[in-house]
Write a protein that holds these residues in place. Structure first.
Motif, PDB file in Angstrom:
ATOM      1  N   TYR A 129      43.391  35.683  38.037  1.00 30.90           N
ATOM      2  CA  TYR A 129      42.025  36.141  37.809  1.00 30.90           C
ATOM      3  C   TYR A 129      41.737  36.261  36.310  1.00 30.90           C
ATOM      4  O   TYR A 129      40.651  35.919  35.858  1.00 30.90           O
ATOM      5  N   SER A 133      38.740  34.218  34.874  1.00 29.67           N
ATOM      6  CA  SER A 133      37.563  35.039  34.590  1.00 29.67           C
ATOM      7  C   SER A 133      37.154  34.991  33.122  1.00 29.67           C
ATOM      8  O   SER A 133      36.117  35.526  32.751  1.00 29.67           O
ATOM      9  N   TRP A 147      33.144  38.121  36.577  1.00 28.91           N
ATOM     10  CA  TRP A 147      32.952  37.566  37.918  1.00 28.91           C
ATOM     11  C   TRP A 147      32.153  36.261  37.873  1.00 28.91           C
ATOM     12  O   TRP A 147      32.485  35.300  38.567  1.00 28.91           O
ATOM     13  N   ARG A 148      31.134  36.196  37.050  1.00 33.81           N
ATOM     14  CA  ARG A 148      30.322  34.974  36.926  1.00 33.81           C
ATOM     15  C   ARG A 148      31.182  33.826  36.383  1.00 33.81           C
ATOM     16  O   ARG A 148      31.130  32.704  36.889  1.00 33.81           O
ATOM     17  N   PHE A 150      34.445  33.612  36.601  1.00 30.96           N
ATOM     18  CA  PHE A 150      35.437  33.277  37.621  1.00 30.96           C
ATOM     19  C   PHE A 150      34.851  32.290  38.627  1.00 30.96           C
ATOM     20  O   PHE A 150      35.506  31.312  38.982  1.00 30.96           O
ATOM     21  N   GLN A 151      33.632  32.532  39.074  1.00 34.90           N
ATOM     22  CA  GLN A 151      32.994  31.636  40.034  1.00 34.90           C
ATOM     23  C   GLN A 151      32.796  30.244  39.427  1.00 34.90           C
ATOM     24  O   GLN A 151      33.052  29.232  40.085  1.00 34.90           O
TER      25      GLN A 151
END
Length: 164
Positions: A129, A133, A147-148, A150-151
């Motif tokens: 992660y 990330s 999180w953005r 990571f996506q």
């Protein structure tokens, strides 16, 4: 759609597809077998077969290193997201030993195993992660939790897997 993927390409991503790289390698492997049999026959042919092999390695896809800002961002996030649960896993082992040694209350060994294994597992997941990330754009520091990013990065990774 093809222009959309080229726009998302990062500066340190290779520009050529891997399938094109595989095609030249198979004839060179056949050539290396032939050159090894020739080199046993005459020492002068081994000199000529070594120089083209070394020159074949240099014109391959030029790989750019990951920018310094991006690699520092990755290392920081990996240390945070992996180091915290791993440290807590070590502290849980030490704490449970201290509780058992002082006989404060009975502590089942399966509970110690599950808690410490869970924390060490989170540490392993934290490595991935932390890497994914981080913002891979040199100028964009990204968000705090990432999180953005990571996506976005996981989507890029899945697209690369599908191409393979």
């Amino acid at each position: 759609m093809a222009s959309d993927s080229s726009r998302d390409r990062l500066p340190f991503e290779p520009a050529k597809k891997r399938k094109k790289d595989k095609a030249p390698k198979s004839p060179s492997q056949g050539d290396s077998g032939a050159s090894s049999s020739q080199s046993a026959a005459s020492p002068s042919s081994s000199k000529t077969s070594d120089s083209p092999a070394s020159s074949r390695k240099t014109p391959s896809v030029k790989k750019q290193p990951i920018p310094e800002a991006v690699s520092r961002r990755m290392i920081t996030r990996m240390a945070l997201f992996s180091g915290t649960p791993t440290s807590l896993g070590v502290l849980s082992l030490l704490g449970s030993y201290f509780i058992i040694q002082k006989e404060w209350f009975p502590l089942p060994s399966i509970a110690v195993l599950l808690v410490s294994s869970g924390l060490f597992g989170l540490g392993v997941l934290g490595l991935s992660y932390g890497l994914l990330s981080a913002s891979w754009d040199e100028d964009d520091p990204g968000s705090k939790l990432g999180w953005r990013e990571f996506q976005t990065n996981f989507g890029r990774m899945r697209q690369a897997w599908k191409k393979e």
